[in-house]
Design a protein around this motif. Structure first.
Motif, short mmCIF file in Angstrom:
data_model
loop_
_atom_site.label_atom_id
_atom_site.label_comp_id
_atom_site.label_asym_id
_atom_site.label_seq_id
_atom_site.Cartn_x
_atom_site.Cartn_y
_atom_site.Cartn_z
N THR A 76 34.97 47.59 59.06
CA THR A 76 35.16 49.04 59.07
C THR A 76 36.56 49.40 58.60
OG1 THR A 76 33.58 49.31 60.89
CG2 THR A 76 35.13 51.10 60.52
N ALA A 77 37.56 48.60 59.05
CA ALA A 77 38.94 48.87 58.64
C ALA A 77 39.12 48.70 57.14
CB ALA A 77 39.90 47.95 59.40
N VAL A 78 38.48 47.69 56.56
CA VAL A 78 38.56 47.50 55.11
C VAL A 78 37.87 48.65 54.39
CG1 VAL A 78 37.85 46.02 53.18
CG2 VAL A 78 38.74 44.99 55.28
N ARG A 79 36.70 49.04 54.87
CA ARG A 79 35.95 50.14 54.25
C ARG A 79 36.74 51.44 54.29
NH1 ARG A 79 31.16 52.34 57.67
NH2 ARG A 79 33.00 53.24 58.69
N ASP A 80 37.39 51.70 55.43
CA ASP A 80 38.09 52.98 55.60
C ASP A 80 39.51 52.95 55.08
OD1 ASP A 80 35.77 53.83 56.79
OD2 ASP A 80 36.49 53.62 58.85
N GLY A 81 39.98 51.82 54.59
CA GLY A 81 41.32 51.76 54.01
C GLY A 81 42.41 51.38 54.99
N LEU A 108 42.83 48.48 56.22
CA LEU A 108 43.24 47.17 55.72
C LEU A 108 42.86 47.08 54.26
CD1 LEU A 108 41.99 44.71 58.52
CD2 LEU A 108 44.36 45.35 58.08
N ASP A 109 43.74 46.47 53.43
CA ASP A 109 43.32 46.24 52.06
C ASP A 109 42.51 44.94 52.00
OD1 ASP A 109 45.09 44.02 51.85
OD2 ASP A 109 46.72 45.32 51.16
N VAL A 110 41.96 44.65 50.85
CA VAL A 110 41.06 43.50 50.70
C VAL A 110 41.79 42.19 51.02
CG1 VAL A 110 39.66 42.17 49.07
CG2 VAL A 110 39.55 44.67 49.07
N ASP A 111 43.03 42.07 50.56
CA ASP A 111 43.77 40.83 50.80
C ASP A 111 44.03 40.63 52.30
OD1 ASP A 111 43.84 40.13 48.15
OD2 ASP A 111 45.78 41.10 47.77
#
Length: 249
Positions: free
Chosen positions: A10-15, A17-20
């Motif tokens: 969810t954090a990656v989807r919502d920005g 966390l970045d992908v790295d």
């Protein structure tokens, strides 16, 4: 672990966390290689329960390494923990809790999802308490409430009969008994709940280190009695918790 992964995705989807950053957090999945131990981080996703550390045979340093490295990722339960190992782990990980009688060591860093229903752990004698305590701690770490009803063996059956009303309130019953192991059959004939029987190595010579109790429980004439290995309070608790989980809304 499922909750943790959902939060990460969810954090990656919502920005947040970045992908790295997400990749870095996933790097140690599905297991973390500690050199001496490969700790299975995906076990909760596969079967609902986290990996448990069997401490007997491991050095105090190895168990301490597991606790310090895995603590940020998951709650930890270790069984068959010698006193010297517990003391060493607690010296480097003060949050660890040692149950000396049950020979368990636990570290809770994440909230445990609590289940409805209670598991009753019944012992034939006080000498069976180490196995019962192992079962109780395991139940609690797996999210099921548990209580011990101790020293109600068949040599004084009135002690058990006095506790039947409260035992009827339990959802699952773990019966821990050595000697001839008759308590499991008696409870199986008196109460309707699923019963997980644990033979213990308590007893004189012809008890054969728990073999007599094991065979007695396996040949029980009471229906619905399931039997685990000798002194295996951990295994009994896992079975009882899986049964309890089936009743969850």
């Amino acid at each position: 672990m499922e909750k943790t992964l959902k939060e990460l995705l969810t954090a990656v989807r919502d920005g947040g966390l970045d992908v790295d950053q997400g990749l870095e957090r996933l790097r140690d999945l599905p297991y973390m290689d500690l050199g001496h131990t490969k700790f299975d981080l995906h076990r909760p996703l596969r079967n609902g329960f986290p990996e448990v550390v069997y401490a007997e045979g491991k050095t105090p340093e190895q168990v301490a390494d597991i606790f310090t490295r895995m603590g940020p990722h998951t709650n930890i339960l270790a069984t068959r923990v010698p006193p010297e190992t517990a003391a060493h782990v607690r010296s480097v990980c003060p949050g660890a809790v040692h149950n000396a009688l049950g020979r368990t060591l636990t570290l809770v860093r994440r909230e445990i999802d609590r289940r409805q229903g209670e598991i009753a752990i019944v012992t034939a004698g006080t000498s069976d308490l180490p196995v019962a305590e192992e079962a109780k701690t395991t139940c609690e770490m797996l999210g099921s409430g548990a209580r011990i009803v101790s020293d109600v063996g068949v040599a004084g059956i009135h002690r058990l009969l006095d506790r039947l009303p409260s035992l009827r309130e339990a959802r699952v019953i773990i019966v821990v008994a050595g000697m001839e192991g008759a308590l499991a059959s008696v409870i199986g004939g008196l109460l309707p709940q699923p019963i997980v029987a644990v033979p213990t190595s308590v007893g004189y010579g012809a008890a054969f280190g728990g073999l007599s109790a094991l065979l007695g429980m396996l040949t029980s004439c009471a229906g619905g009695v399931t039997v685990v290995n000798i002194d295996n309070g951990f295994g009994a608790a896992c079975a009882a918790c899986k049964i309890n989980n089936l009743f969850q809304p």
